[in-house]
Design a protein around this motif. Sequence first.
Motif, PDB file in Angstrom:
ATOM      1  N   UNK A  44       0.831  -1.203   0.000  1.00  0.00           N
ATOM      2  CA  UNK A  44       0.000   0.000   0.000  1.00  0.00           C
ATOM      3  C   UNK A  44       0.867   1.256   0.000  1.00  0.00           C
ATOM      4  N   UNK A  45       1.872   1.288   0.863  1.00  0.00           N
ATOM      5  CA  UNK A  45       2.697   2.486   1.006  1.00  0.00           C
ATOM      6  C   UNK A  45       3.680   2.706  -0.140  1.00  0.00           C
ATOM      7  N   UNK A  46       4.246   1.615  -0.661  1.00  0.00           N
ATOM      8  CA  UNK A  46       5.335   1.762  -1.623  1.00  0.00           C
ATOM      9  C   UNK A  46       4.952   1.551  -3.079  1.00  0.00           C
ATOM     10  N   UNK A  47       3.961   0.700  -3.337  1.00  0.00           N
ATOM     11  CA  UNK A  47       3.663   0.351  -4.723  1.00  0.00           C
ATOM     12  C   UNK A  47       2.485   1.112  -5.332  1.00  0.00           C
ATOM     13  N   UNK A  48       1.591   1.607  -4.505  1.00  0.00           N
ATOM     14  CA  UNK A  48       0.414   2.280  -5.037  1.00  0.00           C
ATOM     15  C   UNK A  48       0.666   3.772  -5.206  1.00  0.00           C
ATOM     16  N   UNK A  49       0.080   4.328  -6.248  1.00  0.00           N
ATOM     17  CA  UNK A  49       0.155   5.777  -6.455  1.00  0.00           C
ATOM     18  C   UNK A  49      -0.664   6.458  -5.365  1.00  0.00           C
ATOM     19  N   UNK A  50      -0.424   7.736  -5.121  1.00  0.00           N
ATOM     20  CA  UNK A  50      -1.222   8.442  -4.105  1.00  0.00           C
ATOM     21  C   UNK A  50      -2.733   8.359  -4.388  1.00  0.00           C
ATOM     22  N   UNK A  51      -3.127   8.417  -5.641  1.00  0.00           N
ATOM     23  CA  UNK A  51      -4.552   8.334  -5.989  1.00  0.00           C
ATOM     24  C   UNK A  51      -5.109   6.958  -5.653  1.00  0.00           C
ATOM     25  N   UNK A  52      -4.366   5.908  -5.977  1.00  0.00           N
ATOM     26  CA  UNK A  52      -4.822   4.545  -5.678  1.00  0.00           C
ATOM     27  C   UNK A  52      -4.831   4.295  -4.173  1.00  0.00           C
ATOM     28  N   UNK A  53      -3.831   4.817  -3.484  1.00  0.00           N
ATOM     29  CA  UNK A  53      -3.770   4.678  -2.027  1.00  0.00           C
ATOM     30  C   UNK A  53      -4.974   5.357  -1.371  1.00  0.00           C
ATOM     31  N   UNK A  54      -5.299   6.540  -1.849  1.00  0.00           N
ATOM     32  CA  UNK A  54      -6.444   7.279  -1.318  1.00  0.00           C
ATOM     33  C   UNK A  54      -7.750   6.544  -1.600  1.00  0.00           C
ATOM     34  N   UNK A  55      -7.904   6.020  -2.816  1.00  0.00           N
ATOM     35  CA  UNK A  55      -9.119   5.277  -3.173  1.00  0.00           C
ATOM     36  C   UNK A  55      -9.250   4.010  -2.328  1.00  0.00           C
ATOM     37  N   UNK A  56      -8.149   3.306  -2.116  1.00  0.00           N
ATOM     38  CA  UNK A  56      -8.163   2.100  -1.289  1.00  0.00           C
ATOM     39  C   UNK A  56      -8.511   2.451   0.149  1.00  0.00           C
ATOM     40  N   UNK A  57      -7.882   3.488   0.682  1.00  0.00           N
ATOM     41  CA  UNK A  57      -8.153   3.910   2.055  1.00  0.00           C
ATOM     42  C   UNK A  57      -9.604   4.290   2.263  1.00  0.00           C
ATOM     43  N   UNK A  58     -10.162   5.026   1.317  1.00  0.00           N
ATOM     44  CA  UNK A  58     -11.570   5.423   1.425  1.00  0.00           C
ATOM     45  C   UNK A  58     -12.485   4.200   1.349  1.00  0.00           C
TER      46      UNK A  58
ATOM     47  N   UNK B 153      -8.885 -11.860   5.739  1.00  0.00           N
ATOM     48  CA  UNK B 153      -9.421 -12.922   6.587  1.00  0.00           C
ATOM     49  C   UNK B 153     -10.143 -12.254   7.752  1.00  0.00           C
ATOM     50  N   UNK B 154     -11.397 -12.626   7.974  1.00  0.00           N
ATOM     51  CA  UNK B 154     -12.159 -12.092   9.099  1.00  0.00           C
ATOM     52  C   UNK B 154     -11.966 -13.008  10.300  1.00  0.00           C
ATOM     53  N   UNK B 155     -11.722 -12.410  11.479  1.00  0.00           N
ATOM     54  CA  UNK B 155     -11.541 -13.206  12.691  1.00  0.00           C
ATOM     55  C   UNK B 155     -11.963 -12.379  13.892  1.00  0.00           C
ATOM     56  N   UNK B 156     -12.214 -13.077  14.974  1.00  0.00           N
ATOM     57  CA  UNK B 156     -12.553 -12.394  16.214  1.00  0.00           C
ATOM     58  C   UNK B 156     -13.817 -11.570  16.083  1.00  0.00           C
ATOM     59  N   UNK B 157     -13.931 -10.601  16.943  1.00  0.00           N
ATOM     60  CA  UNK B 157     -15.094  -9.734  16.963  1.00  0.00           C
ATOM     61  C   UNK B 157     -14.842  -8.523  16.073  1.00  0.00           C
ATOM     62  N   UNK B 158     -15.317  -8.594  14.854  1.00  0.00           N
ATOM     63  CA  UNK B 158     -15.233  -7.475  13.896  1.00  0.00           C
ATOM     64  C   UNK B 158     -13.799  -7.090  13.541  1.00  0.00           C
ATOM     65  N   UNK B 159     -12.933  -8.082  13.363  1.00  0.00           N
ATOM     66  CA  UNK B 159     -11.558  -7.824  12.945  1.00  0.00           C
ATOM     67  C   UNK B 159     -11.332  -8.398  11.562  1.00  0.00           C
ATOM     68  N   UNK B 160     -10.588  -7.667  10.756  1.00  0.00           N
ATOM     69  CA  UNK B 160     -10.248  -8.126   9.413  1.00  0.00           C
ATOM     70  C   UNK B 160      -8.736  -8.027   9.260  1.00  0.00           C
ATOM     71  N   UNK B 161      -8.126  -9.146   8.900  1.00  0.00           N
ATOM     72  CA  UNK B 161      -6.691  -9.210   8.669  1.00  0.00           C
ATOM     73  C   UNK B 161      -6.445  -9.023   7.169  1.00  0.00           C
ATOM     74  N   UNK B 162      -5.694  -7.998   6.806  1.00  0.00           N
ATOM     75  CA  UNK B 162      -5.335  -7.759   5.409  1.00  0.00           C
ATOM     76  C   UNK B 162      -4.057  -8.545   5.134  1.00  0.00           C
ATOM     77  N   UNK B 163      -4.170  -9.550   4.266  1.00  0.00           N
ATOM     78  CA  UNK B 163      -3.062 -10.471   4.013  1.00  0.00           C
ATOM     79  C   UNK B 163      -2.205 -10.078   2.821  1.00  0.00           C
ATOM     80  N   UNK B 164      -2.862  -9.581   1.776  1.00  0.00           N
ATOM     81  CA  UNK B 164      -2.132  -9.352   0.527  1.00  0.00           C
ATOM     82  C   UNK B 164      -2.994  -8.507  -0.405  1.00  0.00           C
TER      83      UNK B 164
END
Length: 139
Positions: free
Chosen positions: A7-21, A74-85
Amino acid sequence: MPALRWIKEDLSPTKRRALGMAMNEVLQRHGVQVVGERSWGRQLGEGLFEFRIDRTVKANDEITEKIVLRVFCHAFGDRKVLVLHGYDKGKSPASRRQQREIELARSRLTVWRAAQAAQAKRQRGGSGRVLKPLARRKR
């Protein structure tokens, strides 16, 4: 944390912003339920799901950018999502590439699960039962 590095190194600022939103407005609110809305997600089985960003955004007043990102979670626990890739499907849309990326996410999930199991075992003292603190002896 390879997903964060992507996310930090490979995505352009526009793509990073769109992903974050999208993660904030959709994934954070709906969690694994995004798979019910085919445009936002797809269940991949074995605890893995795909979060999809497929949008066209204006990068600035002159340029419109097509964003096609895939984030494996991967969703786990109480409302937690693990971002793997994740990867930029817009740069490489081949289905063979998609399968490689899914397999990489699955392998990271396997490693994470093994680490969780090892941590749980250590907390049980390795014996499969939870250890109680020793009582102090009276003198």
